[in-house]
Design an enzyme around this catalytic site. Structure first.
Site, PDB file in Angstrom:
ATOM      1  N   GLU A   1      -2.033  -8.451  -7.100  1.00  0.00           N
ATOM      2  CA  GLU A   1      -1.312  -7.011  -7.396  1.00  0.00           C
ATOM      3  C   GLU A   1      -1.813  -6.097  -6.504  1.00  0.00           C
ATOM      4  OE1 GLU A   1       0.703  -6.341  -9.637  1.00  0.00           O
ATOM      5  OE2 GLU A   1       0.757  -8.277 -10.756  1.00  0.00           O
TER       6      GLU A   1
ATOM      7  N   CYS B   1      -2.294   2.603  -7.737  1.00  0.00           N
ATOM      8  CA  CYS B   1      -1.707   1.698  -6.698  1.00  0.00           C
ATOM      9  C   CYS B   1      -0.120   2.171  -7.037  1.00  0.00           C
ATOM     10  CB  CYS B   1      -1.654   0.391  -7.360  1.00  0.00           C
ATOM     11  SG  CYS B   1      -1.556  -0.132  -8.926  1.00  0.00           S
TER      12      CYS B   1
END
Length: 469
Positions: free
Chosen positions: A224, A258
């Site tokens: 991720e 993110c």
């Protein structure tokens, strides 16, 4: 729940600590205790109870590490984790069932099914920006999947990492779930061990290192990562609402997210109005310019990097900073070049560069010139424009007329594509991520069809063509 002779095994010195810990977990996993529905449900309950018991400590630690308010800590960290546990407990029984699959003609009268199986000993490496959320959410999937786990929180959020270790120590023995504190040295040593699955959240640069280490043992993994997530605002958008929701996505966690909007592509007709509405939104978020609830930048290194980005383009809003508190004011920067530093790296802060466009194709061309982003956002009332972007731009996930919130639903998988990551999780997808599905065919022994056996003949070929065409 955890009675087992493995409990009495101990580490054989610091030098081999990680190797011994992996071996301890491997033996416990091989005992089969983690596989039952009852065990997994109890483990999820223990995790939930331990988190709630240490909720006050988590608030204090998150404030110490990041200056997160209690409300933001619960909204973005603790609350999401508790909701994920609840969802897994509600759905786990169904997820664990074997999945019946219709057999092909050549397999009849047999039966086919898929059987979920845990991977085994897993490593979960979490980042500092959401140190609770991004540590526990993968862990929930590992527990639901029937695995053991070693957690490695980030050393950049040391206070929170210590509370995480305390929570896990209270809830589980180390041969089932354990926490390793430390920095780069500990990361390197852990990656030398052979795990059955690795789950990493962090930067693409470190992701490459993790993937290289996993490749040496052919270890399955999820990455991720991040990237430059664009937000498009066209001339049909509700500008006031767009500005408020983009501002939310950019100031939550001080932009250290993110999936935060990384750069703004805005139609030239609505740019000035957007800047004014963005300013209005910030004034409502921070009355009297009181930014005491603004999350601080995690380290001097990142803080100085962001200060450097303030020198690019023309600041049209914000631009101030506080060296003592480690705060960067939410900032809009206009007239940035696509080749500038601010457009060549993920910003990971409350700074939003503005790029003006006239035709939507310009946006698509710019987005495609970068690596595939983790998220994409578009604000528009024009379905043709929305569909054009969705059909031509590749990205992990995103929102239409909002930001960030696509990751708040456990029923929606979350993950990247290409440079922004591989694999996904949340809800059922977390269970799937930490599960290998075995395909099983069980043939009947009542009778046997001779068509498949040698010797082959023209008649058999003719029959095969009739059956398999």
């Amino acid at each position: 729940m955890y009675k087992n002779k493995i409990l009495y095994l101990t580490y054989k010195g610091e030098k081999n600590m990680f190797k011994n810990l992996v071996e301890l977990q491997k033996k416990f996993y091989q005992s089969g205790k983690t596989r039952s529905y009852k065990f997994r449900m109890k483990a999820l309950s223990r995790l939930k109870e331990a988190i709630i018991a240490n909720e006050a400590s988590l608030y204090k630690a998150l404030e110490q590490d990041l200056n997160k308010s209690k409300a933001e800590a619960y909204l973005c960290e603790i609350g999401i984790v508790l909701d994920e546990i609840r969802y897994h407990q509600k759905q786990l029984h169904g997820w664990m069932k074997k999945q019946i699959v219709k057999p092909s003609i050549g397999q009849m009268p047999g039966t086919c099914y898929r059987l979920p199986e845990p991977y085994g000993v897993t490593l979960i490496m979490a980042p500092w920006n959401y140190p609770v959320n991004l540590c526990f959410l993968p862990l929930i999937g590992a527990i639901s999947g029937g695995n053991t786990a070693i957690l490695k929180p980030s050393s950049y959020a040391p206070a929170t990492a210590k509370v995480i270790k305390k929570i896990i120590k209270e809830a589980f023995p180390p041969y089932y779930i354990s926490v390793i504190l430390g920095g780069r040295r500990e990361n390197t040593l852990l990656l030398k061990e052979k795990f059955d699955y690795i789950f990493f959240t962090g930067s693409p640069q470190v992701g490459k290192v993790v993937m290289e280490a996993a490749a040496k043992n052919l270890t399955a993994l999820t990455l991720e990562l991040g990237g430059k997530s664009p937000v498009i605002v066209d001339q049909t958008a509700n500008i006031s609402l767009a500005a408020k929701r983009i501002a939310f996505g950019k100031v939550i966690n001080a932009g250290q997210t993110c999936v935060a909007p990384d750069y703004l592509l805005i139609h030239k007709e609505v740019k000035d109005k957007f800047i004014a509405e963005y300013k209005n939104a910030l004034e409502k978020f921070f009355p009297n310019n009181n930014m005491s609830q603004m999350v601080k930048i995690i380290s001097d290194k990142h803080y100085n990097r962001l200060k450097g980005l303030l020198t690019e383009g023309r600041i049209v809003l914000g631009g101030r900073y506080d060296d003592e508190k480690g705060h960067i004011e939410p900032t809009l920067i206009d007239q940035v070049s696509l080749t500038s530093t601010i457009m060549s790296e993920e910003i990971f802060g409350p700074i939003l560069p503005i790029i003006t466009y006239e035709k939507l194709e310009e946006c698509i061309e710019i987005i495609r010139s970068f690596h595939k982003p983790l998220a994409l956002y578009i604000f528009s009332e024009n379905n043709k424009n929305i569909n054009r972007v969705l059909k031509t731009c590749s990205f992990g996930g995103g929102c239409i007329n909002d930001t960030i919130l696509h990751l708040a639903n456990p029923r929606l998988p979350f993950g990247g594509v290409g440079y922004s990551g591989m694999g996904s999780y949340h809800g059922k997808k977390s269970f799937d991520t930490f599960t290998h599905y075995r395909s099983i065919f069980r043939q009947s022994t009542k009778f046997d069809i001779p068509l498949r056996y040698m010797p082959y003949s023209d008649l058999k070929l003719k029959l095969l063509k009739k059956v398999l065409r």
